[in-house]
Design an enzyme around this catalytic site. Structure first.
Site: not given
Length: 403
Positions: A122, A124, A129, A138, A193, A195, A227, A231, A234, A238, A247, A251, A338, A352
């Site tokens: 997968d 990104y 996104h 962050r 997600e 995709e 996917d 959250r 994660q 992560y 994850k 899927t 995503t 989001e």
């Protein structure tokens, strides 16, 4: 809108309806059963062409591969075989053709996993996104990691939990961050997600690097891909190695593989580059498609955008995957990551859309932040031509309570 040829018409009347996902210009491949065992087929209108029976009658030739319960053996025959079968099917299904083609009503058939997924990676690859999620975790100053605009970022997922549309997904249990240390609990922030998944159609050898141009030729086709993401699990797990159990729960992919040939008239440029890419990632021609993609929750349309907002194409992702000499295999599945546009109503995930759960959205009149038990998520996608569309059909999954 790209310029496309005046469409052909099919002997299957439903395929000529302007809103049909499966006109004669599409001819996506899948696997179905109807009282007999699973075998390969092609969607046309509201019918399925029984490819195994076509081959048994001598209508087309594919080395007996269509009797298999997945498409891997046919895909492994290579691009010349893909093109030959597609051309022959176009002849057989065109308006006015009179050869007896074995057709099965789609509403009488069960659809199965179209391929045996050998590996799942997968990526990104949407800048919108990546920035939106980076801001949540962050802040805006450090939203994008410094390498993001230089190479496709991805992680190796689980092929074992890739399932076909219509399969229920169990809410996962896992560790989440709590006030006094980790807590083991059912996921509280379950997400989707939106995709696109690329199906690798050729092997590469260990130690062999594949160029973007070669990667383009290795891709058999595309599926819609959800996917599912836990959250809260994660967020706790992560760092430093990326997602893991958050994850692995499932899927979901659509049952019909739309070929590159069907999407060829809709090639499009992707998102504007921030900086030049290194030579091994540069494309000779656009690797994206002018294609509407979106998702629903319990039947309500939620987010919708265009696939051409993406920053890295599937061919670039595949080429980067082999940079180290990593071998690829027929049946490998590459998730785009995503797909999100620049506005809230164009986002491909609730994380989001709700600003990490801080801004609820209305779903059938109720405030919602993340997916609840019993919710059904659906993905859709299509490229719109002049009087016809190239669609993917449904890609749905319902969430069951944690066990």
């Amino acid at each position: 809108m790209p310029m496309v040829e005046q469409p052909l018409r099919s002997r299957v009347s439903a395929a000529n309806d302007e809103g049909c996902d499966f006109p004669i210009q599409n001819l996506p491949f899948g696997v179905f059963s109807d009282g007999q065992g699973p075998r390969c087929g092609v969607a046309i209108g509201d019918m399925i062409v029984d490819l195994a029976e076509c081959e048994a009658r001598g209508l087309l030739e594919a080395g007996g591969t269509f009797r298999a319960p997945q498409l891997n053996d046919f895909i492994a025959l290579g691009r010349a075989a893909w093109d030959r079968v597609r051309a022959r099917l176009t002849e057989l299904l065109a308006e006015g053709a009179d050869e007896d083609v074995p057709l099965v009503p789609m509403d009488k058939a069960t659809l199965h996993m179209p391929i045996r997924v050998t590996e799942f990676t997968d990526f990104y690859a949407s800048k919108n996104h990546a920035f939106n999620v980076g801001v949540l975790f962050r802040g805006p100053e450090n939203a994008l990691p410094p390498q993001w605009t230089h190479m496709p970022i991805g992680y190796n997922g689980r092929a074992s939990s890739v399932v076909v549309s219509g399969t229920d997904i169990r809410r996962p249990m896992g560790q989440v961050k709590a006030e006094n240390g980790p807590e083991w609990t059912a996921c509280r922030r379950l997400d989707l997600e939106l995709e696109l998944g690329a199906i690798v159609g050729a092997d590469s050898a260990m130690g062999q690097r594949v160029s973007v141009e070669e990667a383009e030729q290795m891709i058999f086709g595309y599926v819609l891909l959800n996917d599912w993401s836990a959250r809260d699990i994660q967020a706790w797990e992560y760092q430093p190695l990326g997602p893991f159990q958050s994850k692995a729960l499932g899927t979901t992919i659509s049952p019909w593989i739309v070929t590159q040939a069907a999407l060829e008239p809709f090639r499009s440029e992707g998102a504007a580059r921030v900086n030049d890419l290194l030579p091994y990632l540069r494309e000779e021609r656009p690797g994206f498609y002018d294609m509407t993609v979106g998702w629903t929750m319990n039947g309500q349309k939620m987010g919708e955008t265009n696939y051409n907002v993406m920053y890295y194409s599937s061919a670039q992702q595949l080429a980067h995957h082999t940079e180290s000499g990593c071998p690829m295999r027929v049946g490998d599945l590459l998730g785009s990551g995503t797909i999100s546009g620049p506005t809230q109503d164009q986002t491909g995930a609730l994380l989001e859309m709700t600003q990490g759960g801080k801004s609820p959205v209305k779903v059938n009149g109720a405030d919602r932040t993340f997916i609840e038990d019993g919710d059904r998520i659906g993905l859709y996608g299509f490229a719109q031509g002049d009087g016809y569309r190239i669609g993917f059909g449904p890609c749905t999954g319902k969430i069951l309570p944690a066990d």
